[in-house]
Scaffold this active site. Sequence first.
Site, mmCIF file in Angstrom:
data_model
loop_
_atom_site.group_PDB
_atom_site.id
_atom_site.type_symbol
_atom_site.label_atom_id
_atom_site.label_comp_id
_atom_site.label_asym_id
_atom_site.label_seq_id
_atom_site.Cartn_x
_atom_site.Cartn_y
_atom_site.Cartn_z
ATOM 1 N N PHE A 9 -20.977 -120.461 -47.105
ATOM 2 C CA PHE A 9 -20.921 -120.130 -45.689
ATOM 3 C C PHE A 9 -22.250 -120.472 -45.025
ATOM 4 O O PHE A 9 -23.265 -120.656 -45.679
ATOM 5 C CB PHE A 9 -20.544 -118.661 -45.473
ATOM 6 C CG PHE A 9 -21.458 -117.670 -46.135
ATOM 7 C CD1 PHE A 9 -22.523 -117.113 -45.437
ATOM 8 C CD2 PHE A 9 -21.245 -117.284 -47.449
ATOM 9 C CE1 PHE A 9 -23.361 -116.191 -46.043
ATOM 10 C CE2 PHE A 9 -22.073 -116.360 -48.058
ATOM 11 C CZ PHE A 9 -23.135 -115.805 -47.352
ATOM 12 N N TYR A 10 -22.176 -120.566 -43.705
ATOM 13 C CA TYR A 10 -23.334 -120.987 -42.914
ATOM 14 C C TYR A 10 -23.855 -119.817 -42.094
ATOM 15 O O TYR A 10 -23.080 -119.025 -41.548
ATOM 16 C CB TYR A 10 -22.951 -122.168 -42.013
ATOM 17 C CG TYR A 10 -22.756 -123.394 -42.860
ATOM 18 C CD1 TYR A 10 -23.795 -124.293 -43.056
ATOM 19 C CD2 TYR A 10 -21.566 -123.619 -43.534
ATOM 20 C CE1 TYR A 10 -23.639 -125.393 -43.893
ATOM 21 C CE2 TYR A 10 -21.399 -124.706 -44.365
ATOM 22 C CZ TYR A 10 -22.444 -125.586 -44.540
ATOM 23 O OH TYR A 10 -22.300 -126.654 -45.379
ATOM 24 N N LEU A 11 -25.178 -119.713 -42.040
ATOM 25 C CA LEU A 11 -25.845 -118.698 -41.240
ATOM 26 C C LEU A 11 -26.328 -119.274 -39.918
ATOM 27 O O LEU A 11 -26.469 -118.553 -38.935
ATOM 28 C CB LEU A 11 -27.026 -118.103 -42.013
ATOM 29 C CG LEU A 11 -26.668 -117.417 -43.328
ATOM 30 C CD1 LEU A 11 -27.923 -117.003 -44.071
ATOM 31 C CD2 LEU A 11 -25.762 -116.219 -43.071
ATOM 32 N N ILE B 296 -21.160 -117.734 -39.857
ATOM 33 C CA ILE B 296 -20.570 -118.289 -38.643
ATOM 34 C C ILE B 296 -19.437 -119.222 -39.082
ATOM 35 O O ILE B 296 -19.523 -119.900 -40.095
ATOM 36 C CB ILE B 296 -21.619 -119.026 -37.775
ATOM 37 C CG1 ILE B 296 -22.337 -120.121 -38.564
ATOM 38 C CG2 ILE B 296 -22.626 -118.036 -37.212
ATOM 39 C CD1 ILE B 296 -23.299 -120.966 -37.731
ATOM 40 N N ASN C 233 -19.359 -130.260 -45.013
ATOM 41 C CA ASN C 233 -19.068 -128.841 -45.169
ATOM 42 C C ASN C 233 -19.372 -128.019 -43.921
ATOM 43 O O ASN C 233 -18.618 -127.115 -43.578
ATOM 44 C CB ASN C 233 -19.796 -128.276 -46.386
ATOM 45 C CG ASN C 233 -19.146 -128.705 -47.674
ATOM 46 O OD1 ASN C 233 -18.001 -128.355 -47.939
ATOM 47 N ND2 ASN C 233 -19.846 -129.467 -48.487
#
Length: 157
Positions: free
Chosen positions: A29-31, A82, A144
């Site tokens: 996942f992305y921050l 996010i 990704n």
Amino acid sequence: MAKEVERKFLVSSPAWRDLVEADIGILQFYLAAAPGRTVRIRISDGASAKLTLKFGSGARERDEFEYPIPLADAMEMLDFAIGRVIEKTRHHVRHRGYLYEVDVFGGALAGLVVAELETPEDVPDEMLPDWLDREVTGEQKFYNASLALGGIPEIAA
């Protein structure tokens, strides 16, 4: 700092499955994400986690910094993700001395299979395995961060 040099391909057949050396279950996942930079967390096999920062907008080459972080911290940071959390199984497959990472996506991205080849030199097309389909290097929708933050590519829908 390490330079990440990679090519991405769609996968056209299951022939690679007989060549798998290892499997890794990945939750990613992305921050944060902005043009030319991302901050991501990757949890591997529910046992370890890494924080990765990527910089650059080149299709084949970017600067990458990667650090191990405590698994408990990574799990807490899931609350700050996010976009969608990416679920995939990464398969290590060797062909003619090169390591391909074949990602089979799950969840909302089920049906998408992408192979990555990280190597500093250009591998001639005749050295690529037959199970690869078209090259999608540089097509942002298959990266990704785009998969987490954007729509689902038509190939996977």
